[in-house]
Write a protein that holds these residues in place. Sequence first.
Motif, PDB file in Angstrom:
ATOM      1  N   ALA A 137       0.840  -1.176  -0.086  1.00 60.39           N
ATOM      2  CA  ALA A 137      -0.055   0.041   0.011  1.00 60.39           C
ATOM      3  C   ALA A 137       0.794   1.098  -0.038  1.00 60.39           C
ATOM      4  O   ALA A 137       2.073   1.195   0.560  1.00 60.39           O
ATOM      5  CB  ALA A 137      -0.881   0.007   1.084  1.00 60.39           C
ATOM      6  N   PHE A 185     -10.233  -9.165   7.504  1.00 57.57           N
ATOM      7  CA  PHE A 185      -9.259  -8.222   6.841  1.00 57.57           C
ATOM      8  C   PHE A 185      -9.458  -8.239   5.221  1.00 57.57           C
ATOM      9  O   PHE A 185      -8.746  -7.759   4.629  1.00 57.57           O
ATOM     10  CB  PHE A 185      -7.748  -8.638   7.131  1.00 57.57           C
ATOM     11  CG  PHE A 185      -7.630  -8.564   8.493  1.00 57.57           C
ATOM     12  CD1 PHE A 185      -7.457  -7.254   9.106  1.00 57.57           C
ATOM     13  CD2 PHE A 185      -7.620  -9.678   9.369  1.00 57.57           C
ATOM     14  CE1 PHE A 185      -7.475  -7.385  10.571  1.00 57.57           C
ATOM     15  CE2 PHE A 185      -7.416  -9.769  10.854  1.00 57.57           C
ATOM     16  CZ  PHE A 185      -7.466  -8.641  11.337  1.00 57.57           C
ATOM     17  N   ARG A 228      -3.098   5.951  11.899  1.00 59.10           N
ATOM     18  CA  ARG A 228      -4.320   4.957  12.385  1.00 59.10           C
ATOM     19  C   ARG A 228      -4.592   3.857  11.228  1.00 59.10           C
ATOM     20  O   ARG A 228      -3.813   4.029  10.148  1.00 59.10           O
ATOM     21  CB  ARG A 228      -5.594   5.940  12.006  1.00 59.10           C
ATOM     22  CG  ARG A 228      -5.702   6.891  13.056  1.00 59.10           C
ATOM     23  CD  ARG A 228      -6.709   8.144  12.469  1.00 59.10           C
ATOM     24  NE  ARG A 228      -7.244   8.997  13.586  1.00 59.10           N
ATOM     25  CZ  ARG A 228      -8.365   8.886  14.150  1.00 59.10           C
ATOM     26  NH1 ARG A 228      -9.258   8.147  13.349  1.00 59.10           N
ATOM     27  NH2 ARG A 228      -8.605   9.700  15.113  1.00 59.10           N
ATOM     28  N   PRO A 229      -4.978   2.729  11.928  1.00 58.05           N
ATOM     29  CA  PRO A 229      -5.015   1.615  11.085  1.00 58.05           C
ATOM     30  C   PRO A 229      -5.904   1.990   9.777  1.00 58.05           C
ATOM     31  O   PRO A 229      -5.657   1.145   8.778  1.00 58.05           O
ATOM     32  CB  PRO A 229      -5.955   0.481  11.874  1.00 58.05           C
ATOM     33  CG  PRO A 229      -5.729   1.154  13.276  1.00 58.05           C
ATOM     34  CD  PRO A 229      -5.375   2.472  13.084  1.00 58.05           C
ATOM     35  N   GLU A 230      -7.026   2.607   9.745  1.00 63.65           N
ATOM     36  CA  GLU A 230      -7.817   2.652   8.571  1.00 63.65           C
ATOM     37  C   GLU A 230      -6.882   3.587   7.552  1.00 63.65           C
ATOM     38  O   GLU A 230      -7.332   3.355   6.098  1.00 63.65           O
ATOM     39  CB  GLU A 230      -8.967   3.761   8.818  1.00 63.65           C
ATOM     40  CG  GLU A 230      -9.860   3.246   9.842  1.00 63.65           C
ATOM     41  CD  GLU A 230      -9.765   3.647  11.468  1.00 63.65           C
ATOM     42  OE1 GLU A 230      -8.650   4.337  11.613  1.00 63.65           O
ATOM     43  OE2 GLU A 230     -10.239   2.962  12.224  1.00 63.65           O
ATOM     44  N   VAL A 231      -5.862   4.182   7.758  1.00 64.60           N
ATOM     45  CA  VAL A 231      -5.170   4.799   7.024  1.00 64.60           C
ATOM     46  C   VAL A 231      -4.472   3.769   5.748  1.00 64.60           C
ATOM     47  O   VAL A 231      -4.198   3.946   4.581  1.00 64.60           O
ATOM     48  CB  VAL A 231      -3.859   5.553   7.549  1.00 64.60           C
ATOM     49  CG1 VAL A 231      -2.857   5.977   6.610  1.00 64.60           C
ATOM     50  CG2 VAL A 231      -4.455   6.820   8.284  1.00 64.60           C
ATOM     51  N   ASN A 251      -5.945   0.879   5.527  1.00 61.69           N
ATOM     52  CA  ASN A 251      -7.134  -0.111   5.066  1.00 61.69           C
ATOM     53  C   ASN A 251      -7.086  -1.156   5.809  1.00 61.69           C
ATOM     54  O   ASN A 251      -7.481  -2.100   5.626  1.00 61.69           O
ATOM     55  CB  ASN A 251      -6.840  -0.610   3.706  1.00 61.69           C
ATOM     56  CG  ASN A 251      -8.346  -0.630   2.945  1.00 61.69           C
ATOM     57  OD1 ASN A 251      -9.179  -0.147   3.408  1.00 61.69           O
ATOM     58  ND2 ASN A 251      -8.320  -1.236   1.859  1.00 61.69           N
ATOM     59  N   LEU A 252      -6.973  -0.975   7.178  1.00 67.94           N
ATOM     60  CA  LEU A 252      -7.214  -2.035   8.204  1.00 67.94           C
ATOM     61  C   LEU A 252      -8.287  -1.544   9.377  1.00 67.94           C
ATOM     62  O   LEU A 252      -8.024  -0.210   9.703  1.00 67.94           O
ATOM     63  CB  LEU A 252      -5.769  -2.124   8.943  1.00 67.94           C
ATOM     64  CG  LEU A 252      -4.647  -2.910   8.174  1.00 67.94           C
ATOM     65  CD1 LEU A 252      -3.336  -2.943   8.985  1.00 67.94           C
ATOM     66  CD2 LEU A 252      -4.919  -4.286   7.728  1.00 67.94           C
ATOM     67  N   PRO A 253      -8.852  -2.362   9.553  1.00 65.55           N
ATOM     68  CA  PRO A 253      -9.890  -1.795  10.598  1.00 65.55           C
ATOM     69  C   PRO A 253      -9.262  -2.018  12.221  1.00 65.55           C
ATOM     70  O   PRO A 253      -8.262  -2.601  12.345  1.00 65.55           O
ATOM     71  CB  PRO A 253     -10.699  -3.182  10.681  1.00 65.55           C
ATOM     72  CG  PRO A 253     -10.142  -4.323  10.349  1.00 65.55           C
ATOM     73  CD  PRO A 253      -8.986  -3.889   9.346  1.00 65.55           C
ATOM     74  N   GLU A 254      -9.816  -1.071  12.992  1.00 76.63           N
ATOM     75  CA  GLU A 254      -9.131  -0.870  14.199  1.00 76.63           C
ATOM     76  C   GLU A 254      -9.261  -1.991  15.152  1.00 76.63           C
ATOM     77  O   GLU A 254      -8.385  -2.506  15.983  1.00 76.63           O
ATOM     78  CB  GLU A 254      -9.365   0.622  14.888  1.00 76.63           C
ATOM     79  CG  GLU A 254      -8.677   0.765  16.331  1.00 76.63           C
ATOM     80  CD  GLU A 254      -9.116   2.065  16.792  1.00 76.63           C
ATOM     81  OE1 GLU A 254      -9.553   2.833  16.057  1.00 76.63           O
ATOM     82  OE2 GLU A 254      -8.816   2.073  17.913  1.00 76.63           O
ATOM     83  N   TYR A 307      -8.735   4.168   2.377  1.00 81.12           N
ATOM     84  CA  TYR A 307      -7.545   3.885   1.474  1.00 81.12           C
ATOM     85  C   TYR A 307      -7.878   4.208   0.082  1.00 81.12           C
ATOM     86  O   TYR A 307      -8.379   3.318  -0.402  1.00 81.12           O
ATOM     87  CB  TYR A 307      -6.925   2.580   1.782  1.00 81.12           C
ATOM     88  CG  TYR A 307      -5.669   2.543   1.092  1.00 81.12           C
ATOM     89  CD1 TYR A 307      -4.329   2.938   1.101  1.00 81.12           C
ATOM     90  CD2 TYR A 307      -5.666   1.349  -0.047  1.00 81.12           C
ATOM     91  CE1 TYR A 307      -3.258   3.044   0.382  1.00 81.12           C
ATOM     92  CE2 TYR A 307      -4.416   1.103  -0.688  1.00 81.12           C
ATOM     93  CZ  TYR A 307      -3.326   1.979  -0.759  1.00 81.12           C
ATOM     94  OH  TYR A 307      -2.329   1.720  -1.545  1.00 81.12           O
ATOM     95  N   PHE A 366     -15.121   0.526   8.741  1.00 78.90           N
ATOM     96  CA  PHE A 366     -14.255   1.036   9.767  1.00 78.90           C
ATOM     97  C   PHE A 366     -15.052   1.738  10.899  1.00 78.90           C
ATOM     98  O   PHE A 366     -14.709   1.731  11.987  1.00 78.90           O
ATOM     99  CB  PHE A 366     -13.651   2.187   8.996  1.00 78.90           C
ATOM    100  CG  PHE A 366     -12.317   1.809   8.161  1.00 78.90           C
ATOM    101  CD1 PHE A 366     -11.894   0.352   8.404  1.00 78.90           C
ATOM    102  CD2 PHE A 366     -12.120   2.358   6.981  1.00 78.90           C
ATOM    103  CE1 PHE A 366     -10.835  -0.191   7.545  1.00 78.90           C
ATOM    104  CE2 PHE A 366     -10.942   1.773   6.044  1.00 78.90           C
ATOM    105  CZ  PHE A 366     -10.537   0.575   6.563  1.00 78.90           C
TER     106      PHE A 366
END
Lengths: 303, 87, 330
Positions: free
Chosen positions: A97, A167, A260-263, A265-268, C24, C320
């Motif tokens: 990414a 994920f 942050r995880p969302e940056v 593309n991951l869920p927190e 993203y 999210f």
Amino acid sequence: MGAAMIAGLPLSNRVRDYPESEFRHPLPHEAELTAGVRIEPGRSYGFFTDTTVCIGCKACEVACKEWNNLPADNLGLTGDSYDNTGHLSANTWRHVAFIEQMADRPTEMRPFQSNWLMMSDVCKHCHNPPCMEACPTGALFKTEFDTVVVQQDICNGCGYCVPACPFGVVDLNPLDGKAHKCTLCYDRLKGGLEPACAKSCPTDSIQFGEVADLQQRAAKRLEHLHAVGVPSAYLYGAPDGPGATGGLKYLNAFFLLTDRPEVYNLPEAPTRPSDRVAPSLLSGLAAVAGLAVAAVALFSRRD
Amino acid sequence: MKRVEGTVLFTQESRFMLETDAGERHLFILSHKASAEAQQLPPLQHRQARVRVTYDNDPAIIGYAAHAIDVLPEQRRGQGARQWARQ
Amino acid sequence: MNFIPLPSPSAARPVSDAYDGTTYYGRPALKPAPFENSVVGSYIFLAGLCGVAQVIATVADVARAPRREGLVRRGRLLSMLAPTLGSVLLVYDLHTPKRFYNMLRIARPTSPMSIGTWILMGFSIFSGATAAAQVAADWVRPGWARLLHGIARTTQVPAAVAGAGLGTYTASLLSSTSTPLWAAAPKSLAVQFGSSSMASGAAALAMAERHAGSRSLARKLDTLALAALAVELGASVVSEATYRTRGISAAEDAAADTRTIAQIGTIAPFALQMLAGKGKRSAGILSDLASLAILAGSFCLRTGVMEAGDESARRPQDYFRFAKPGNLPK
Ligand code: SF4
Ligand code: SF4
């Protein structure tokens, strides 16, 4: 395995046994030389992906495609920075990414990655893998290396693992009708080799090893980063931390992130879907049972 | 549907790399409609077997969908190459 | 030189209950289920209809409802649609259908798809036996018939238990995934599916009773269907409220048309049955219309939920927002 500092690197003493640089035969326990770990069944292996040293070269993506004989997919350009891979899929098991954060003034730029966040994403090989818990055929299983693999001779392409993964990793290939995802190079592990992506990573952003080891290494790296002025660094997928919430416990493939995880593309706070089986089943049955009781009352009324 | 003959160089899951007699390499994915199963591929790799693949294009990937694999008799091995040399 | 104080590990974690909308490049963070919604939706509908048909037949038999023979027979026969047509639909939706039997390799309590496979197996065996005994009893001499009815009366009980499971497990099939819209309200979604199954089974059998001339049973079944619809309406209000508070209701617009039919199918029957109660001449037609509306609504509820769920999986901001520590089960 005797680990020693050789030329400033913590390498196995065995490197002295192989002065040549090209080999015509496989080396026994090669991972000892390349990753400093001997691969033995019954232990837990995983990846620690330290995004602060990723340079976005995509060597991991290429190595993965090469070793696993995966075809190029997601053909074309996305227009989203240098990320033309797009996402993990049945034919893409590593995905780098690219996040451009150019809004800051140059003097405010971070001392690493020049405000480009790069991160090589992969199957997390969850400790409690939702994909495996969902698989009705047992095709998805935990290997002797504590990794999660789809057995291709069993999968019948029901596709239930796909929405189960928190994920968005595992994917069906409509062509062969089976689910596919990173196997953490199951075949290489059996042969004592480090997974292809980790071996090819030129900056050691992807580190392969025993999970407990990696977690310690990651904790040290985190401490160091905090000490040198990167307070935003944190681990994603460390025991009960972000990414390993809701009963997932921890991820065998975990990450060091700085935003942050969302940056990325991951869920927190992902959840463990199987926790919802019992509440859902019981509520549904209660509703039907209640209505059945109403039916008994209706039917036994004389008219 | 098209046909091509060549040698199975290596396999992974349902995917295999075929080297044609002309020396080109192509990636195939065994279609779910094929009667062959993925677990039948590794022996072909070990023997470096010569096969005839019936296949189709797939626009989504750089690779092809294999619908049938016929193993060619061993004695024909090399013959293709000779024919190629004669042309 | 100034050192930044070492933050404690927990302080370094991005703990924030508010989601700032970052994505993203707007790319999905999840993959939607690769099910064909019309096929799997049809299966879920059939499973509900047939499972509940067996439940109603059994309840009518056990409660010794007056003039129940026709209803019991039709309920038992209707339930056979799930093992036959339903199984075909399920196998058709596999991407490697020739390996369908691999579903029977294991039993996995964490997987509603595995649970469902075994529920369907059990249902097929017991409902099949019940239906077979019923059909045979209709053909043989009275002495034998009594024995066969006895058999059916025994096998119908486990069949009805499996039938209740068949009508409800499909909700947990959807909820036990990471798809936000399915995962957000597992309990109320299951109540929606279960009561919608009950409504569809009662509606179908009511229609059959009406045409067989058995007015009083038809009326009781209509009442049962309306009661089930009322439960479904209540549960859907709870689900909607959950989606809204979680901020994930926008995905439902993707299935707006289907949802509209589903809503008509839950509300219109009340009005139609009220009219049927007034008008003497057209009462039968109005009641039939109500039954058909229930069946259509029950089908569209399932496909609508599936479509909307897929859309919610494609919307990273929904996921999210949903996957925040505040939403974790306590
Ligand atoms: S990340 Fe997804 S595919 Fe990988 S082990 Fe976890 S649930 Fe399975
Ligand atoms: S698609 Fe294959 S691996 Fe995935 S849940 Fe179904 S059988 Fe298991």
